[in-house]
Design an enzyme around this catalytic site. Structure first.
Site, mmCIF file in Angstrom:
data_model
loop_
_atom_site.group_PDB
_atom_site.id
_atom_site.type_symbol
_atom_site.label_atom_id
_atom_site.label_comp_id
_atom_site.label_asym_id
_atom_site.label_seq_id
_atom_site.Cartn_x
_atom_site.Cartn_y
_atom_site.Cartn_z
ATOM 1 N N ASP A 78 0.859 -1.181 0.000
ATOM 2 C CA ASP A 78 0.000 0.000 0.000
ATOM 3 C C ASP A 78 0.896 1.232 0.000
ATOM 4 O O ASP A 78 1.911 1.269 0.705
ATOM 5 C CB ASP A 78 -0.885 -0.029 1.248
ATOM 6 C CG ASP A 78 -1.899 1.097 1.265
ATOM 7 O OD1 ASP A 78 -3.027 0.864 0.806
ATOM 8 O OD2 ASP A 78 -1.556 2.196 1.739
ATOM 9 N N ASP B 17 -2.366 9.918 -9.945
ATOM 10 C CA ASP B 17 -2.307 8.886 -10.983
ATOM 11 C C ASP B 17 -0.869 8.632 -11.427
ATOM 12 O O ASP B 17 -0.454 7.481 -11.623
ATOM 13 C CB ASP B 17 -3.143 9.308 -12.192
ATOM 14 C CG ASP B 17 -4.636 9.259 -11.922
ATOM 15 O OD1 ASP B 17 -5.038 8.720 -10.873
ATOM 16 O OD2 ASP B 17 -5.401 9.774 -12.763
ATOM 17 N N HIS C 272 -5.431 14.968 -8.481
ATOM 18 C CA HIS C 272 -5.578 13.563 -8.849
ATOM 19 C C HIS C 272 -4.685 13.164 -10.017
ATOM 20 O O HIS C 272 -4.292 11.997 -10.129
ATOM 21 C CB HIS C 272 -7.046 13.265 -9.176
ATOM 22 C CG HIS C 272 -7.914 13.248 -7.954
ATOM 23 N ND1 HIS C 272 -7.942 12.199 -7.068
ATOM 24 C CD2 HIS C 272 -8.769 14.176 -7.456
ATOM 25 C CE1 HIS C 272 -8.786 12.457 -6.083
ATOM 26 N NE2 HIS C 272 -9.303 13.658 -6.289
ATOM 27 N N GLU D 99 -4.933 2.527 -3.929
ATOM 28 C CA GLU D 99 -3.475 2.600 -3.856
ATOM 29 C C GLU D 99 -2.892 1.291 -3.346
ATOM 30 O O GLU D 99 -1.770 1.251 -2.842
ATOM 31 C CB GLU D 99 -3.036 3.762 -2.949
ATOM 32 C CG GLU D 99 -3.429 3.626 -1.498
ATOM 33 C CD GLU D 99 -4.765 4.262 -1.146
ATOM 34 O OE1 GLU D 99 -4.926 4.647 0.014
ATOM 35 O OE2 GLU D 99 -5.642 4.352 -2.026
ATOM 36 N N ASN E 263 -2.913 13.251 -3.350
ATOM 37 C CA ASN E 263 -4.088 13.770 -4.064
ATOM 38 C C ASN E 263 -4.516 15.137 -3.534
ATOM 39 O O ASN E 263 -4.840 16.050 -4.298
ATOM 40 C CB ASN E 263 -5.251 12.788 -3.936
ATOM 41 C CG ASN E 263 -5.143 11.618 -4.902
ATOM 42 O OD1 ASN E 263 -4.549 11.747 -5.959
ATOM 43 N ND2 ASN E 263 -5.706 10.489 -4.520
#
Length: 294
Positions: free
Chosen positions: A171, A188, A184, A214, A179
């Protein structure tokens, strides 16, 4: 069960599998797009040990079998299923077998698969469907569905041969902050960078999938716990090694990941194995992040 009376070929008769033949599932949400290469005999049913597991109570434990036919092609046999096996809408007699023709539609409960012979012109379109249904669009990695299917196959293989198997859960640490602070698009880009670095740290034959926002999972066939820890540490170090340039205008971000490892105990189910890896992942989070537990 009387399914052993259905033979793929006569005793002693050689039957070389035709190359390139496959089943592609075109109905049934859980398996939509799944491509099954027909390199040998494949049993389809609800039982976890089947070559293709069909998760529905409308499907018998061992429902049907596809086998190489003498000479060329494949035959489909019903294995005495409760609800029947259908080819192009016609139900097979229990324990009967039929030769498959290119494009045949095979229905088993809520699932339908197309039979594609080698060189079938429909193969490219259906293989594209198979790829899209099991690929994460952002990272290019296999998705959760592909991971679960690969895990089921490896569990069945481990049950047959006793080979070790391990899972790594990982993770991205503090991903929400990326973010929130950078948008965002930056998030990404960060996920794509983590995916690329993690994939580069795996061994040949390992599988890395994006299984959540994630969250990623690595499937390590043949790996004991010590091997899984070694792979996980390589992933951790690769992600931390250099800042990630998330946009042309922003300052590169330093990312870290937390990882949990679990090696399968004999007979352990998929959910229990993945659950233990997830538990170790949360131990790593609680222990300060950017670390491996297991």
């Amino acid at each position: 069960m009387g399914d052993d009376r259905t033979r793929a070929r006569a005793p002693g008769e050689p039957a070389a599998p035709p190359t390139g033949a496959s089943l592609v599932f075109v109905e049934g949400e859980e398996l939509l797009g799944l491509k099954v290469p027909l390199e040998g005999e494949v049993v389809l049913g609800r039982e976890p040990g089947c070559g293709v597991q069909l998760p529905s109570d409308e499907v018998s434990r061992r429902h049907a079998r596809v086998a190489v036919a003498p000479g060329s092609g494949h035959v489909l046999a019903d294995l005495g299923s409760t609800n029947g096996t259908f080819v192009n809408g016609v139900r097979l007699a229990p324990l009967a077998a039929v030769a498959l023709a290119p494009g045949d539609r095979i229905a088993l409960g809520p699932f339908t698969a197309r039979y594609l012979a080698a060189g079938d012109p429909a193969a490219r379109e259906l293989e594209a469907l198979a790829g899209l249904a099991r690929r994460d669009a952002l990272t290019g990695l296999p998705n959760r569905r592909a991971f679960d299917e690969a895990l089921a196959r490896e569990l069945a293989r481990a049950d047959r041969g006793g080979a070790p198997l391990a899972v790594v859960a990982l993770d991205v640490d503090h991903f929400k902050r990326v973010n929130d602070a950078h948008g965002h698009a930056a998030g990404d880009a960060a996920l794509r960078a983590v995916a690329e670095r993690a994939r580069g740290a795996l061994r040949a034959g390992d599988l890395l999938a994006r299984v959540g926002g994630e969250e990623f999972g690595a499937l390590l066939p043949g790996a004991a716990l010590a091997d899984a820890r070694e792979v996980a540490e390589r992933i951790r170090a690769a992600v931390e090694a250099a800042p990630v340039p998330v946009t042309a205008a922003s300052v590169p971000l330093r990312l870290t990941v937390s990882l949990g490892c679990a090696a399968r105990v004999s007979g352990e189910a998929a959910a229990a194995l993945v659950g233990r890896a997830d538990a170790r992942l949360y131990d790593a989070k609680r222990g300060g992040r950017n670390r491996v537990e297991g």
